[in-house]
Design a protein around this motif. Structure first.
Motif, mmCIF file in Angstrom:
data_model
loop_
_atom_site.group_PDB
_atom_site.id
_atom_site.type_symbol
_atom_site.label_atom_id
_atom_site.label_comp_id
_atom_site.label_asym_id
_atom_site.label_seq_id
_atom_site.Cartn_x
_atom_site.Cartn_y
_atom_site.Cartn_z
ATOM 1 N N HIS A 82 -2.376 4.993 -4.790
ATOM 2 C CA HIS A 82 -3.788 4.900 -5.181
ATOM 3 C C HIS A 82 -4.045 4.424 -6.599
ATOM 4 O O HIS A 82 -5.191 4.114 -6.954
ATOM 5 C CB HIS A 82 -4.462 6.260 -4.977
ATOM 6 N N LYS A 83 -2.993 4.312 -7.441
ATOM 7 C CA LYS A 83 -3.245 3.930 -8.827
ATOM 8 C C LYS A 83 -2.023 3.245 -9.422
ATOM 9 O O LYS A 83 -0.887 3.545 -9.060
ATOM 10 C CB LYS A 83 -3.607 5.179 -9.638
ATOM 11 N N VAL A 85 -0.807 2.319 -13.385
ATOM 12 C CA VAL A 85 -1.088 2.408 -14.821
ATOM 13 C C VAL A 85 0.174 2.050 -15.593
ATOM 14 O O VAL A 85 1.212 2.707 -15.436
ATOM 15 C CB VAL A 85 -1.564 3.826 -15.219
ATOM 16 N N ASP A 105 -0.380 15.245 -5.149
ATOM 17 C CA ASP A 105 0.103 14.176 -6.017
ATOM 18 C C ASP A 105 1.629 14.113 -5.954
ATOM 19 O O ASP A 105 2.306 15.143 -5.916
ATOM 20 C CB ASP A 105 -0.352 14.442 -7.452
ATOM 21 N N THR A 124 -2.265 1.255 0.567
ATOM 22 C CA THR A 124 -2.660 1.055 -0.823
ATOM 23 C C THR A 124 -4.022 0.378 -0.829
ATOM 24 O O THR A 124 -4.570 0.039 0.223
ATOM 25 C CB THR A 124 -1.620 0.226 -1.602
ATOM 26 N N TYR A 125 -4.570 0.171 -2.025
ATOM 27 C CA TYR A 125 -5.877 -0.454 -2.159
ATOM 28 C C TYR A 125 -5.758 -1.921 -2.541
ATOM 29 O O TYR A 125 -4.759 -2.364 -3.117
ATOM 30 C CB TYR A 125 -6.708 0.294 -3.209
ATOM 31 N N ILE A 128 -4.864 -2.887 -6.150
ATOM 32 C CA ILE A 128 -3.466 -2.704 -6.543
ATOM 33 C C ILE A 128 -2.627 -3.888 -6.075
ATOM 34 O O ILE A 128 -1.776 -4.397 -6.815
ATOM 35 C CB ILE A 128 -2.919 -1.375 -5.998
#
Length: 202
Positions: A82-83, A85, A105, A124-125, A128
């Protein structure tokens, strides 16, 4: 934002980080792939889960998680990356027990190793994949058609490295004995090579 389903394309050695591996995920309905750097233990755990014929003599950590979850009726419904970074992927396990859904998580490498054992889908999105995905084109062999940004640049040897057989002089009986020894010694990379040689002769 809609989720995009991924599948495991392969695992290869990372040329940029010593002792690390590149786990390559591919979108189900497209040509983009998502390479993720993972550690040797997680790479081994994922490979063992994918290789149904290789059973470790003792349960690995992710096998223990699966046994624990089954015993207490916890089901892993899906994994969501989901992320992203600073080149690090963040993931969540979507779990369900007695009709109650919980989100946990987790590191992406652990999430994938667990998803394979539960046969849970991986998602996933779009943003990403836009940021970290690479495009593959199919010719005589798989090759990279685009690269990641400098922050997330990965150099993959191949999506599925070809193994040069060194067992051609061994008989089937000898190969089966070597396979048993490799599994007992928990040398799963060697076991996979021997198993492939046995399969070619079948």
């Amino acid at each position: 934002m809609s989720l995009i389903k991924l599948t495991i394309k392969g695992i290869s050695y990372s040329q940029t980080q010593t002792g690390a591996y590149a786990l390559v995920l591919s979108e189900m309905d497209g040509s983009r792939t998502l390479p993720i750097i993972i550690g040797a233990f997680e790479a081994q755990s994922i490979a063992i889960a994918l290789e149904k014929e290789i059973k470790p003599p003792r349960p690995l950590t992710h096998d223990l998680f699966k046994t624990f979850s089954d015993r207490f009726s916890i089901n892993i419904k899906e994994v969501i990356i989901h992320k992203l970074v600073d080149g690090v992927f963040f993931s969540s396990l979507i779990c369900e027990r007695d009709g109650i859904e919980e989100t946990i998580d987790t590191r992406t490498s652990d999430a994938i190793a667990i998803a394979v054992r539960f046969q849970a889908p991986i998602y996933t999105y779009e943003n990403i994949l836009d940021k970290a995905g690479v495009y593959l084109k199919l010719e005589d062999e798989l090759s990279l058609d685009a690269t990641l940004s400098s922050e997330e640049d990965l150099e993959l040897e191949e999506i599925q490295p070809q193994v040069t057989s060194s067992f051609s002089s061994s008989s089937l009986q000898e190969l089966n004995n070597q396979l048993g020894t490799a599994v007992s010694d928990e040398n799963y990379e060697l076991a996979a090579k021997i198993r492939d040689e046995i399969s070619k002769r079948s």
